[in-house]
Design a protein around this motif. Sequence first.
Motif: not given
Length: 272
Positions: A18-27, A41-44, A48-49, A115-120
């Motif tokens: 769900i978090a990734v889906g919301l992140l992509l929508a926000a992107t 956008a490519g980094i995000i 996500a992938a 940052t939290p997405f990267v460190l997770l």
Amino acid sequence: MWILLALALLTLSFNKKIAVGLLLAATVWAGWLGVIELWAAGIIILLAAISMTGFTLPQRPAIQRTLECLLVVLAVALTLHLMPGFHNPKVLDLVKAGPQSAPFTLYFNVDKALTPFVLLICTRTLFVREIPTHRPLWQWLVLLLSVPALLLLAVLLGGLKIEPHWPQWLLPFALANLFFVSLAEEALFRGYLQQRLAGLMHPVVALVIQALIFGSVHVAGGMLLVIFASLAGVIYGLAWMWSGRLWVAVLFHFALNICHLLLFTYPMYVRQ
């Protein structure tokens, strides 16, 4: 868009899909608004992938260390706004919380929020880890009281003045500070750095080191701010160490910042 990004961060600790889906929508929304460029956008999308595939660092130590170092460098660059392609909008421009407060500028930071997405990816225990023992209630009460005590200490040292106010921009400040500042900084300094150091040395030593590093990041604000931030880092670090929950440290961080804003000169006292 910012609500979507905040919801992505809120759900990241318990439902990654769900978090990734919301992140992509926000992107997508951020790209349409011009807040991020194609490179950002490519980094995000890459993050996500990686998150969706359940990627874990390889077991081979050399490769693991190299990839983890690259991810941490990316997290630091995002936190310090060093990555190109992000145009964080200025929400407040040189506003004053009160007559004795310094002018204050607020940005909504897309890059730092990642940052939290990267460190997770680096550590699955970023948000939750097992703790050997639970602390008694009185120790938590002392830790809670240390939040206003630290602010009062700053008053005694001349860095702040007591100045209650209720600014009209409290809600955007709270949104940005909770999700795009406090969560990002706690993920980097407590969830990742302190946790990694605690695996190499005594937990108290790890606590002190991360607090000193956290304080040194604030050197642009002067030595008094470095001392103040280092002591705050000890409070946040204890909250993380005692609870094993990143969000507990985040709430301590957020509580201190809100108390600072509502009851004291923010971000600092300006001598007349």
